[in-house]
Design a protein around this motif. Structure first.
Motif, short mmCIF file in Angstrom:
data_model
loop_
_atom_site.label_atom_id
_atom_site.label_comp_id
_atom_site.label_asym_id
_atom_site.label_seq_id
_atom_site.Cartn_x
_atom_site.Cartn_y
_atom_site.Cartn_z
N SER A 1 -16.07 -14.36 -13.83
CA SER A 1 -17.24 -15.23 -13.95
C SER A 1 -18.45 -14.67 -13.21
N GLY A 2 -18.69 -13.38 -13.35
CA GLY A 2 -19.85 -12.76 -12.73
C GLY A 2 -19.65 -12.37 -11.28
N GLU A 3 -18.56 -12.80 -10.65
CA GLU A 3 -18.28 -12.41 -9.27
C GLU A 3 -17.50 -11.11 -9.25
N LYS A 4 -17.80 -10.29 -8.26
CA LYS A 4 -17.09 -9.02 -8.09
C LYS A 4 -16.48 -9.03 -6.69
N LEU A 5 -15.16 -8.84 -6.62
CA LEU A 5 -14.41 -8.96 -5.38
C LEU A 5 -13.55 -7.71 -5.18
N GLU A 6 -13.46 -7.26 -3.94
CA GLU A 6 -12.62 -6.09 -3.61
C GLU A 6 -11.41 -6.57 -2.82
N PHE A 7 -10.23 -6.10 -3.24
CA PHE A 7 -8.99 -6.46 -2.55
C PHE A 7 -8.73 -5.50 -1.40
N LEU A 8 -8.55 -6.05 -0.20
CA LEU A 8 -8.41 -5.24 1.01
C LEU A 8 -7.30 -5.76 1.88
N TYR A 9 -6.78 -4.85 2.72
CA TYR A 9 -5.93 -5.23 3.85
C TYR A 9 -6.74 -5.06 5.11
N ARG A 10 -6.33 -5.75 6.16
CA ARG A 10 -6.98 -5.56 7.46
C ARG A 10 -6.63 -4.21 8.02
N VAL B 1 -4.17 -15.89 -6.75
CA VAL B 1 -3.49 -14.74 -6.16
C VAL B 1 -2.25 -15.28 -5.46
N ARG B 2 -1.10 -14.83 -5.90
CA ARG B 2 0.17 -15.28 -5.33
C ARG B 2 0.78 -14.17 -4.49
N ARG B 3 1.29 -14.57 -3.33
CA ARG B 3 2.05 -13.64 -2.49
C ARG B 3 3.47 -13.56 -3.02
N GLN B 4 3.91 -12.35 -3.40
CA GLN B 4 5.28 -12.12 -3.84
C GLN B 4 5.93 -11.08 -2.95
N LYS B 5 7.20 -10.78 -3.24
CA LYS B 5 7.96 -9.89 -2.36
C LYS B 5 7.31 -8.53 -2.23
N ASP B 6 6.76 -8.00 -3.33
CA ASP B 6 6.22 -6.64 -3.30
C ASP B 6 4.71 -6.61 -3.21
N GLY B 7 4.06 -7.73 -2.85
CA GLY B 7 2.62 -7.71 -2.68
C GLY B 7 1.97 -8.95 -3.27
N TYR B 8 0.70 -8.82 -3.64
CA TYR B 8 -0.10 -9.93 -4.17
C TYR B 8 -0.32 -9.72 -5.66
N VAL B 9 -0.15 -10.80 -6.43
CA VAL B 9 -0.28 -10.75 -7.89
C VAL B 9 -1.39 -11.69 -8.32
N LEU B 10 -2.32 -11.15 -9.13
CA LEU B 10 -3.44 -11.91 -9.68
C LEU B 10 -3.09 -12.38 -11.08
N SER B 11 -3.33 -13.66 -11.38
CA SER B 11 -3.11 -14.19 -12.72
C SER B 11 -4.14 -15.28 -13.00
N GLU C 1 -3.61 -3.65 -5.87
CA GLU C 1 -3.50 -2.52 -4.97
C GLU C 1 -4.74 -2.49 -4.07
N VAL C 2 -4.59 -1.84 -2.92
CA VAL C 2 -5.71 -1.75 -1.99
C VAL C 2 -6.90 -1.09 -2.68
N SER D 1 0.82 -1.22 0.00
CA SER D 1 0.00 0.00 0.00
C SER D 1 0.85 1.26 0.00
N VAL D 2 2.18 1.12 -0.03
CA VAL D 2 3.10 2.25 -0.09
C VAL D 2 3.59 2.40 -1.53
N SER D 3 3.58 3.62 -2.06
CA SER D 3 4.05 3.87 -3.42
C SER D 3 5.56 3.74 -3.49
N GLY D 4 6.06 3.56 -4.73
CA GLY D 4 7.51 3.45 -4.91
C GLY D 4 8.25 4.66 -4.38
N ARG D 5 7.76 5.87 -4.69
CA ARG D 5 8.26 7.14 -4.13
C ARG D 5 7.07 7.76 -3.41
#
Length: 258
Positions: free
Chosen positions: A249-258, A208-218, A241-242, A44-48
């Motif tokens: 497939s018709g599902e709508k999901l929001e990506f969140l952090y706690r 959704v894979r956990r990688q070094k810089d966050g989560y990647v969807l493929s 991104e948050v 959730s932090v930008s590069g700069r």
């Protein structure tokens, strides 16, 4: 005895102390990219993300500035673009809290409980050897007249001192996908340390894979459209991104952090 250089006490997303950074440079950058002075490994932090300028005045005042980051910065709960920091200010960058403190009391009990983040370029100190009596000096031989005129090789200038860098690393942040439509609206899928599958079992699916810089969807299976914020998912996947909205497939999901 006090040190006039201010500092930032860093608190990790889980509330544990992550260390402290001394503002002894005129400019300190904060962001996710590794070439920042303070690197926060947080999706959730930008590069700069932010810049802190410490002024050369007597009080060593510090000014924080948002560098057009995605999620912004807040000071004491108020979103700011620029802010002259005051002692005790609480800065929120991504999921990390930075507490600004003006003076450091040497030998204070609170310092013993705070982990100082090590410099990337620092080397561990080695104990100084015990002094031994100096041997009896012997007279130096006299230089010959020819040697006196030999050119002396110039000494290389000393290397500049390395710029200190601090990195705040964390375990995989707890993240989730919240269902926004259909049956089970409002339910959440916890994303683990490595891989999580999303989408109906009989339709298109993604991972959704956990990688070094966050989560990647493929894409996992299927040929139907998968979209993130209305844009088609590319063959190489996409880092989430948050607040991103995933449609599959018709599902709508929001990506969140706690």
């Amino acid at each position: 005895m006090t040190d006039k250089n201010p500092r930032l006490r860093v608190t990790a997303p889980d509330g544990s102390p992550a260390g402290e950074v001394f503002l002894d440079e005129d400019r300190i950058t904060i962001g996710r990219h590794p070439d920042n002075t303070l690197t926060l490994e947080d999706a959730s932090v930008s590069g700069r993300h932010a810049l802190i300028v410490t002024l050369p005045n007597r009080d060593r005042d510090s000014l924080i500035q948002d560098l057009d980051s995605t999620n912004g910065i807040t000071v004491n709960g108020v979103e700011v673009k620029k802010h002259l920091l005051r002692d005790g200010d609480e800065v929120q960058i991504g999921r990390h809290k930075l507490s600004y403190q003006r003076a450091i009391v040497a030998g204070g009990a609170d310092l013993d409980k705070t982990m100082v983040l090590g410099s990337r370029n620092a080397t561990p100190a080695t104990p100084a050897p015990q002094a031994t009596p100096a041997p009896q000096a012997t007279p130096a031989p006299q230089a010959s007249p020819a040697a006196a005129h030999e050119p002396v090789a110039p000494q290389a200038p000393p290397s500049p001192a390395p710029v200190p860098r601090w990195v705040v690393r964390e375990k995989a942040p707890p993240a989730r996908l919240r269902r926004l439509n259909g049956a089970g609206v409002g339910s959440e899928l916890e994303l683990g340390e490595r891989v999580a599958a999303v989408g109906p079992e009989m339709g298109d699916r993604a991972i959704v894979r956990r990688q070094k810089d966050g989560y990647v969807l493929s894409r996992l299976v299927g040929t139907g459209p998968i979209r993130v914020n209305g844009e088609p998912l590319g063959t190489e996947g996409r880092r989430l991104e948050v607040g991103d909205i995933v449609e599959i497939s018709g599902e709508k999901l929001e990506f969140l952090y706690r």
